[in-house]
Design an enzyme around this catalytic site. Structure first.
Site, mmCIF file in Angstrom:
data_model
loop_
_atom_site.group_PDB
_atom_site.id
_atom_site.type_symbol
_atom_site.label_atom_id
_atom_site.label_comp_id
_atom_site.label_asym_id
_atom_site.label_seq_id
_atom_site.Cartn_x
_atom_site.Cartn_y
_atom_site.Cartn_z
ATOM 1 N N THR A 32 -86.281 2.864 22.653
ATOM 2 C CA THR A 32 -86.071 4.103 22.028
ATOM 3 C C THR A 32 -84.672 4.065 21.494
ATOM 4 O O THR A 32 -83.846 3.778 22.161
ATOM 5 C CB THR A 32 -86.237 5.466 23.015
ATOM 6 O OG1 THR A 32 -87.419 5.271 23.194
ATOM 7 C CG2 THR A 32 -85.985 6.471 22.369
ATOM 8 N N GLY A 33 -84.375 4.630 20.185
ATOM 9 C CA GLY A 33 -83.051 4.682 19.814
ATOM 10 C C GLY A 33 -83.146 4.066 18.458
ATOM 11 O O GLY A 33 -83.825 3.495 18.065
ATOM 12 N N ASP A 85 -85.742 -3.084 23.869
ATOM 13 C CA ASP A 85 -85.202 -1.777 23.819
ATOM 14 C C ASP A 85 -83.315 -2.156 23.628
ATOM 15 O O ASP A 85 -82.962 -3.037 24.099
ATOM 16 C CB ASP A 85 -85.421 -1.158 25.365
ATOM 17 C CG ASP A 85 -84.904 0.422 24.991
ATOM 18 O OD1 ASP A 85 -84.732 0.909 23.966
ATOM 19 O OD2 ASP A 85 -85.251 0.978 25.914
ATOM 20 N N GLY A 86 -82.823 -1.022 23.147
ATOM 21 C CA GLY A 86 -81.284 -0.813 23.022
ATOM 22 C C GLY A 86 -80.722 -0.784 24.409
ATOM 23 O O GLY A 86 -81.000 -0.602 25.653
ATOM 24 N N ASP A 88 -76.886 1.829 25.798
ATOM 25 C CA ASP A 88 -75.699 2.420 25.522
ATOM 26 C C ASP A 88 -74.470 1.348 26.251
ATOM 27 O O ASP A 88 -73.321 1.647 25.442
ATOM 28 C CB ASP A 88 -75.592 3.823 26.018
ATOM 29 C CG ASP A 88 -76.618 4.546 25.852
ATOM 30 O OD1 ASP A 88 -76.714 4.724 24.749
ATOM 31 O OD2 ASP A 88 -77.460 5.110 26.668
ATOM 32 N N GLY A 99 -80.161 5.741 28.343
ATOM 33 C CA GLY A 99 -80.417 7.035 28.471
ATOM 34 C C GLY A 99 -79.935 8.141 27.428
ATOM 35 O O GLY A 99 -79.805 9.194 27.453
ATOM 36 N N GLY A 100 -78.907 7.487 26.496
ATOM 37 C CA GLY A 100 -78.407 8.212 25.624
ATOM 38 C C GLY A 100 -79.230 9.175 24.669
ATOM 39 O O GLY A 100 -78.935 10.122 24.099
ATOM 40 N N GLU A 107 -88.144 4.604 29.635
ATOM 41 C CA GLU A 107 -87.664 3.240 29.555
ATOM 42 C C GLU A 107 -87.904 2.510 30.908
ATOM 43 O O GLU A 107 -87.939 1.378 30.753
ATOM 44 C CB GLU A 107 -86.256 3.311 28.998
ATOM 45 C CG GLU A 107 -86.315 3.977 27.526
ATOM 46 C CD GLU A 107 -84.825 4.278 27.016
ATOM 47 O OE1 GLU A 107 -83.877 4.430 27.827
ATOM 48 O OE2 GLU A 107 -84.732 4.331 25.815
#
Ligand code: 5RP
Length: 224
Positions: A32-33, A85-86, A88, A99-100, A107
């Site tokens: 996500t992101g 995934d990305g 932070d 979790g931003g 996740e």
């Protein structure tokens, strides 16, 4: 290159990384992101080379579906070869803060199932010590004050993320001023607090590879 171009480059590098392994019955874990979104858009170009995806948020599920990529419930899937995934923040051990975007719990679940977690980020995310980015903690709503007090005892300054409800119906506390010298210990300590669903430290299950977008090209860090 601006930050957006670095995200595109690293998403493309992640696609190159998984391409030789794709199989028609393979299901991928997708994060996500904004960086994960770049990856989803790149992935759409090769959507006929794999079966579908498990998403770590409703937002990513919608984006995948908009590209015609089938989205599966994790409970119907026995194996995920890759999770992309990305993050932070990331350190050289590939411990992460995530979790931003408030999707940390799903996740973490998808990452736990995946054989290989490929983290994609621009170079601004690489730090020596985790914790300058406020650590997100997903909390059962009625436990908000209790968890906040316990987080203060651990040395942090928790701030309620106003107006945010997670996909699981919970709230987020962002914990400032954590100097996270031992991420594994801190991840465990926070998860011990009653009322915490999980926290955004990914140290017990770090990434397997970190693809970092830099102005000089994409760098790959691994722990092996
Ligand atoms: C969402 C996340 C994201 O991976 C993280 O916030 C990074 O996002 P972006 O790629 O937009 O910088 O953990 O919960």
């Amino acid at each position: 290159m601006n930050q957006d171009e670095l995200k595109q480059a690293v998403a493309r590098a992640a696609l190159d990384h998984i391409l030789p392994h794709l199989e028609s019955d393979m299901i991928l874990g997708i994060g996500t992101g904004s960086t994960a979104n770049c990856f989803i858009d790149a992935l759409a170009e090769v959507k006929y080379r794999f079966d579908g995806a498990v998403a770590s948020s409703e937002a990513s599920a919608e984006r995948l579906k908009s590209h015609g990529i089938p989205v599966y419930d994790l409970n119907t899937v026995s194996e995920l070869r890759f999770y992309i995934d990305g993050a932070d923040e990331a350190n050289e051990h590939l411990h992460l803060i995530k979790g931003g975007g408030a999707a940390l719990t799903r996740e973490k679940i998808v990452a736990a199932v995946a054989k290989e977690f490929i983290c994609i980020a621009d170079e601004s995310k690489l730090v020596d010590v985790l914790g300058a980015f406020p650590l997100p903690v997903e909390v059962i709503p009625m436990a908000r004050s209790h968890v906040g007090r316990e987080l203060v005892k651990l040395g942090g300054d928790p701030v309620y993320r106003e107006g945010v409800v997670t996909d699981n119906g919970n709230i987020i506390l962002d914990v400032w001023n954590m100097n996270i010298l031992n991420p594994v210990e801190m991840e465990q300590a926070i998860n011990q607090i009653t009322g915490v669903v999980t926290n955004g430290l990914f140290a017990m299950r770090p990434a397997n590879a970190l693809l970092l977008g830099t102005v000089g090209g994409v760098k790959t860090l691994t722990t092996e």
